[in-house]
Scaffold this motif. Structure first.
Motif, PDB file in Angstrom:
ATOM      1  N   TYR A  40      36.653  26.844  45.028  1.00 47.99           N
ATOM      2  CA  TYR A  40      37.226  28.184  44.882  1.00 47.99           C
ATOM      3  C   TYR A  40      38.523  28.144  44.077  1.00 47.99           C
ATOM      4  N   LEU A  41      39.418  27.222  44.433  1.00 46.58           N
ATOM      5  CA  LEU A  41      40.688  27.135  43.728  1.00 46.58           C
ATOM      6  C   LEU A  41      40.508  26.659  42.290  1.00 46.58           C
ATOM      7  N   ASN A  42      39.554  25.767  42.072  1.00 50.08           N
ATOM      8  CA  ASN A  42      39.309  25.259  40.722  1.00 50.08           C
ATOM      9  C   ASN A  42      38.763  26.345  39.804  1.00 50.08           C
ATOM     10  N   GLU A  43      37.922  27.214  40.331  1.00 48.79           N
ATOM     11  CA  GLU A  43      37.272  28.236  39.511  1.00 48.79           C
ATOM     12  C   GLU A  43      38.066  29.536  39.436  1.00 48.79           C
ATOM     13  N   LEU A  44      39.089  29.659  40.259  1.00 51.82           N
ATOM     14  CA  LEU A  44      39.843  30.907  40.343  1.00 51.82           C
ATOM     15  C   LEU A  44      40.371  31.393  38.992  1.00 51.82           C
ATOM     16  N   PRO A  45      40.970  30.541  38.158  1.00 50.80           N
ATOM     17  CA  PRO A  45      41.514  31.043  36.891  1.00 50.80           C
ATOM     18  C   PRO A  45      40.466  31.600  35.940  1.00 50.80           C
ATOM     19  N   GLN A  46      39.221  31.195  36.086  1.00 50.02           N
ATOM     20  CA  GLN A  46      38.184  31.683  35.189  1.00 50.02           C
ATOM     21  C   GLN A  46      37.625  33.044  35.609  1.00 50.02           C
ATOM     22  N   GLY A  47      37.906  33.479  36.809  1.00 52.66           N
ATOM     23  CA  GLY A  47      37.379  34.734  37.304  1.00 52.66           C
ATOM     24  C   GLY A  47      38.319  35.900  37.043  1.00 52.66           C
ATOM     25  N   PRO A  48      37.926  37.104  37.456  1.00 54.22           N
ATOM     26  CA  PRO A  48      38.813  38.265  37.302  1.00 54.22           C
ATOM     27  C   PRO A  48      40.030  38.130  38.201  1.00 54.22           C
ATOM     28  N   VAL A  49      41.142  38.728  37.765  1.00 50.55           N
ATOM     29  CA  VAL A  49      42.357  38.647  38.570  1.00 50.55           C
ATOM     30  C   VAL A  49      42.166  39.349  39.902  1.00 50.55           C
ATOM     31  N   SER A  50      41.504  40.488  39.869  1.00 48.37           N
ATOM     32  CA  SER A  50      41.259  41.236  41.098  1.00 48.37           C
ATOM     33  C   SER A  50      39.876  41.864  41.011  1.00 48.37           C
ATOM     34  N   ARG A  51      39.397  42.301  42.144  1.00 46.91           N
ATOM     35  CA  ARG A  51      38.092  42.946  42.199  1.00 46.91           C
ATOM     36  C   ARG A  51      38.136  43.963  43.317  1.00 46.91           C
ATOM     37  N   PRO A  52      37.884  45.236  43.019  1.00 47.06           N
ATOM     38  CA  PRO A  52      37.987  46.259  44.070  1.00 47.06           C
ATOM     39  C   PRO A  52      36.919  46.081  45.139  1.00 47.06           C
ATOM     40  N   LEU A  53      37.284  46.332  46.350  1.00 42.99           N
ATOM     41  CA  LEU A  53      36.365  46.239  47.470  1.00 42.99           C
ATOM     42  C   LEU A  53      35.510  47.496  47.519  1.00 42.99           C
ATOM     43  N   PRO A  54      34.171  47.366  47.409  1.00 41.58           N
ATOM     44  CA  PRO A  54      33.309  48.554  47.446  1.00 41.58           C
ATOM     45  C   PRO A  54      33.520  49.347  48.734  1.00 41.58           C
ATOM     46  N   PRO A  55      33.433  50.674  48.671  1.00 40.73           N
ATOM     47  CA  PRO A  55      33.694  51.514  49.853  1.00 40.73           C
ATOM     48  C   PRO A  55      32.842  51.138  51.054  1.00 40.73           C
ATOM     49  N   GLN A  56      31.572  50.805  50.820  1.00 41.43           N
ATOM     50  CA  GLN A  56      30.712  50.474  51.955  1.00 41.43           C
ATOM     51  C   GLN A  56      31.136  49.169  52.617  1.00 41.43           C
ATOM     52  N   GLU A  57      31.589  48.204  51.801  1.00 43.37           N
ATOM     53  CA  GLU A  57      32.076  46.948  52.359  1.00 43.37           C
ATOM     54  C   GLU A  57      33.370  47.175  53.133  1.00 43.37           C
ATOM     55  N   ARG A  58      34.241  48.018  52.599  1.00 42.05           N
ATOM     56  CA  ARG A  58      35.491  48.336  53.286  1.00 42.05           C
ATOM     57  C   ARG A  58      35.210  48.969  54.644  1.00 42.05           C
ATOM     58  N   SER A  59      34.245  49.868  54.680  1.00 45.93           N
ATOM     59  CA  SER A  59      33.911  50.543  55.946  1.00 45.93           C
ATOM     60  C   SER A  59      33.387  49.554  56.975  1.00 45.93           C
ATOM     61  N   LEU A  60      32.543  48.624  56.529  1.00 43.12           N
ATOM     62  CA  LEU A  60      31.990  47.634  57.457  1.00 43.12           C
ATOM     63  C   LEU A  60      33.089  46.755  58.041  1.00 43.12           C
ATOM     64  N   LEU A  61      34.025  46.330  57.203  1.00 44.04           N
ATOM     65  CA  LEU A  61      35.104  45.487  57.688  1.00 44.04           C
ATOM     66  C   LEU A  61      35.992  46.239  58.671  1.00 44.04           C
ATOM     67  N   ARG A  62      36.177  47.526  58.431  1.00 42.65           N
ATOM     68  CA  ARG A  62      37.065  48.316  59.280  1.00 42.65           C
ATOM     69  C   ARG A  62      36.428  48.733  60.598  1.00 42.65           C
ATOM     70  N   GLU A  63      35.110  48.733  60.654  1.00 41.87           N
ATOM     71  CA  GLU A  63      34.448  49.176  61.885  1.00 41.87           C
ATOM     72  C   GLU A  63      34.794  48.283  63.071  1.00 41.87           C
ATOM     73  N   GLY A  64      34.808  46.988  62.842  1.00 39.79           N
ATOM     74  CA  GLY A  64      35.170  46.068  63.908  1.00 39.79           C
ATOM     75  C   GLY A  64      34.197  46.052  65.073  1.00 39.79           C
ATOM     76  N   ARG A  65      32.920  46.110  64.795  1.00 40.77           N
ATOM     77  CA  ARG A  65      31.917  46.091  65.867  1.00 40.77           C
ATOM     78  C   ARG A  65      31.574  44.654  66.258  1.00 40.77           C
ATOM     79  N   ASP A 445      42.825  47.580  36.034  1.00 38.23           N
ATOM     80  CA  ASP A 445      41.393  47.881  36.091  1.00 38.23           C
ATOM     81  C   ASP A 445      40.574  46.969  35.187  1.00 38.23           C
ATOM     82  N   ASN A 446      41.174  46.470  34.104  1.00 36.28           N
ATOM     83  CA  ASN A 446      40.453  45.554  33.210  1.00 36.28           C
ATOM     84  C   ASN A 446      40.293  44.163  33.816  1.00 36.28           C
ATOM     85  N   ARG A 447      41.110  43.840  34.819  1.00 35.60           N
ATOM     86  CA  ARG A 447      40.961  42.643  35.657  1.00 35.60           C
ATOM     87  C   ARG A 447      41.232  41.318  34.950  1.00 35.60           C
ATOM     88  N   ARG A 448      41.682  41.357  33.705  1.00 36.65           N
ATOM     89  CA  ARG A 448      41.992  40.097  33.023  1.00 36.65           C
ATOM     90  C   ARG A 448      43.434  39.666  33.250  1.00 36.65           C
TER      91      ARG A 448
END
Length: 503
Positions: A40-65, A445-448
Motif C-alpha cells: 500500500y505504501l509503495n504504490e501510494l504515490p502512483q494513485g490519486p491523491v484523494s478519492r471521494p467516498l460514494p454516498p452508499q458506502e458512507r451510509s453503510l459505514l455510518r449505520e454501525g450495525r 477534484d482532479n485528484r492529481r
C-alpha cells in the motif's frame, strides 16, 4: 455435558472463541497485513491523491450495525483493503499540500504495532513504556532548546497540549495570587485575560473556552507585515486591561503559524510576561523544533525561557497520527495542575516517580505514542531530524521560486516554515476570492494534487504546505501545472474570449 468454557480455556482441540485466536492464525494474519501495508505504501504515490467516498458506502459505514454472530477473523484485512484504504484523506500522498498532515514514518508504523501488542498503559503504575515516554519527552525538550531538567507529557496532538498548557497557566497564576480555591478563585477567575497572535491556531481559543474563559476576555493581538505577533500591540493590550482591573494571566506565541509559517518573536513576549507576572506558552505544534536547524535558529532566540511549549511529532517528524507533546522547563507545574489522588490508585513507594497521569487529564494513556516517537527518533538521530526539516525548507524555497517565476502566479506570503501562499495574477472579472476557492476545488477534484485555501491579509489565497518526506521537486511541478490548468478551466467556464495562456 459440554462445558462452554472448555472451548475458550481448557480444550486445545477446539477452536478458541473470540477474541482469542490460535497463534498460527494470528501470525498468518499479521504477515498478510504486513505485506499489504508495504504494498500500500509503495504504490501510494502512483494513485490519486484523494478519492471521494460514494454516498452508499458512507451510509453503510455510518449505520454501525452489529451482526448477531461474529465474523471471520481474516475478514478484517479485507475490510480495510476494500472499504477504508481506497478513500484516504490524502495526506500520505507526496502531492498532498493542503494541511500540515504528514505521512507515517515506517519506524513508527512498526513501533505502534508492537506497542499495541504490549498494551501497557502509560498513565498509572510503572512500566518500561512509561519510562520510555519520560525519555522521549526529554529528547524532544532537548531538540526544542529547553533547559536541562525539562519534562512534560505526550498528548493526542497539539490541541490537547494547548488545553493542558492553558489549564496549567491558570493554576499557576491563581495559586501565586493565593486565589486557587474558594470565593477568591471565583473573583479572580472572572477577570482572567488571555493574549495570542491573530494568526494563532484555532485550538488556542477552543482551549480557552474549555477552561471557562469567555470570548470577551480573549485578545487576538495584531501581527506585523510578516504575520508575526507585534510586541508593541501586545504590550498595549496588556496595559489597557491592567488599567481596567483585569488579570492578564497568559500570552501564547506561535512558532510556525498554520496560515503562513511565521514565527512570533519570543524574547519580547517573555520579557513582558515576566514584568507583569504572566505565563508564556509557545505553540510550536508545527515549528517547535526549529531551534536546532541552522537556518531557523536565530528566530528561536529565547525559546529556553518559555514556560511551556507545544510540539507535534506527528507533524514535523512523521510519527503516526496521535502523538503531540506538552513540554515544560519545570514539570512540577503540571503535577500541581493535574495530580489527583484516589484510594484505588496508589503510587507505591513514597519516593516513587509521579505517575504520568498526574501531569495530564488522562488516566488511561496508550504506549503507542512513546514507542512510535522513540522508534522514529531512533531511526532519524539528531542529524536526521535536522535533515528532515531542511528537506521541507528546501522544497518550500523551490516552490516559492517557481511561483515567483511564473507570470500568472503571485507569491503573497510564506515562511520561514515551509508554506507558500499565492494567487492567480490579475484574474479577469468576478470575485477573486471565490475564484481561488473554485480553483482549489478543481485541483482537488482532479485528484492529481491537493491544496487548500486560507485567508491572508483579508484575501482568499491558495496555500501549499510541505510536510511529506516523500515529496520531490517533480511533485512541485505537478502542483503548478494543476493550478494553472484549473485556472484555465475556470477561464473557459466563465466564457471569456481570451485563450488559455498555459502550455
Amino acid at each position: 455435558m459440554h462445558d462452554p468454557a472448555s472451548s475458550r480455556f481448557g480444550d486445545s482441540c477446539l477452536s478458541p472463541e473470540p477474541p482469542a485466536v490460535h497463534a498460527k492464525v494470528l501470525r498468518d494474519e499479521l504477515v498478510s497485513a504486513a505485506e499489504w501495508v508495504a504494498q500500500y505504501l509503495n504504490e501510494l504515490p502512483q494513485g490519486p491523491v484523494s478519492r471521494p467516498l460514494p454516498p452508499q458506502e458512507r451510509s453503510l459505514l455510518r449505520e454501525g450495525r452489529l451482526r448477531q454472530r461474529g465474523g471471520e477473523f481474516d475478514s478484517v484485512l479485507d475490510f480495510v483493503r476494500n472499504e477504508i484504504a481506497p478513500y484516504p484523506t490524502g495526506n500520505g500522498h507526496p502531492a498532498f499540500f493542503a494541511w500540515i498532515n504528514s505521512p507515517p514514518a515506517p519506524a513508527g508504523i512498526i513501533a505502534e504495532l508492537l506497542a499495541c501488542a504490549i498494551n501497557a498503559t502509560c498513565g498509572m503504575g510503572e512500566s518500561a513504556l512509561m519510562d520510555l515516554e519520560r525519555g522521549t519527552v526529554r529528547m524532544l525538550a532537548d531538540l526544542a532548546g529547553l533547559p536541562d531538567g525539562a519534562g512534560g507529557v505526550l498528548t493526542s496532538g497539539g490541541s490537547m497540549a494547548n488545553l493542558l498548557a492553558l489549564a496549567t497557566a491558570r493554576t499557576w497564576f491563581l495559586t501565586r495570587r493565593g486565589s486557587g480555591t474558594g470565593p477568591d478563585f471565583d473573583r479572580d477567575h472572572a477577570r482572567l485575560t488571555l493574549y495570542y497572535s491573530a494568526q494563532a491556531h484555532m485550538s488556542v481559543a477552543k482551549a480557552a473556552a474549555c477552561i471557562g474563559l469567555p470570548a470577551h476576555r480573549l485578545r487576538p493581538v495584531a501581527t506585523d507585515t510578516h504575520d508575526r505577533l507585534d510586541p508593541a500591540a501586545l504590550r498595549a493590550a496588556v496595559t489597557a486591561d491592567l488599567d481596567e482591573g483585569l488579570l492578564p494571566f497568559c500570552t501564547v506565541t506561535t512558532l510556525g503559524t498554520t496560515a503562513t509559517g511565521a514565527v512570533d518573536p519570543l524574547e519580547p513576549a517573555t520579557d513582558l510576561c515576566r514584568s507583569v507576572g504572566m505565563w508564556h506558552h509557545a505553540d510550536g505544534a508545527w515549528g517547535g523544533l526549529g531551534a536546532g536547524v541552522p537556518a531557523l535558529a536565530p528566530r528561536y532566540a529565547g525559546v529556553g525561557g518559555v514556560d511551556s511549549l507545544t510540539v507535534d511529532p506527528h507533524k514535523t517528524l512523521s510519527v503516526p497520527v496521535g502523538c503531540g507533546a506538552l513540554l515544560v522547563p519545570n514539570p512540577e507545574h503540571l503535577h500541581t495542575a493535574f495530580a489527583h489522588q484516589a484510594s484505588y490508585l496508589t503510587a507505591g513507594e513514597p519516593d516513587a516517580l509521579q505517575w504520568l497521569s498526574h501531569a495530564t487529564i488522562e488516566l488511561t494513556r496508550p504506549g503507542t505514542r512513546a514507542l512510535g516517537l522513540w522508534a522514529t527518533l531512533h531511526h532519524l538521530g539528531r542529524d536526521g531530524v535536522t535533515g528532515l526539516i531542511e528537506h521541507y525548507l528546501a522544497l518550500a524555497d523551490r516552490l516559492r521560486e517557481r511561483i515567483t517565476a511564473e507570470p500568472r502566479l503571485q507569491l503573497l506570503a510564506g515562511g520561514p516554515w515551509p508554506v507558500a501562499c499565492f494567487r492567480i495574477t490579475d484574474p479577469d472579472g468576478g470575485d477573486p476570492d471565490a475564484l481561488h476557492t473554485r480553483i482549489a476545488r478543481r485541483v482537488q477534484d482532479n485528484r492529481r494534487a491537493y491544496l487548500a485555501t486560507v485567508a491572508v491579509h483579508d484575501r482568499t489565497v491558495l496555500r501549499a504546505a510541505l510536510c511529506n518526506y516523500r515529496t520531490t521537486t517533480d511533485d512541485l511541478e505537478l502542483l503548478i501545472r494543476e493550478v494553472l490548468h484549473a485556472a484555465d478551466a475556470e477561464q473557459s467556464a466563465a466564457g471569456t474570449d481570451q485563450p488559455p495562456q498555459h502550455r
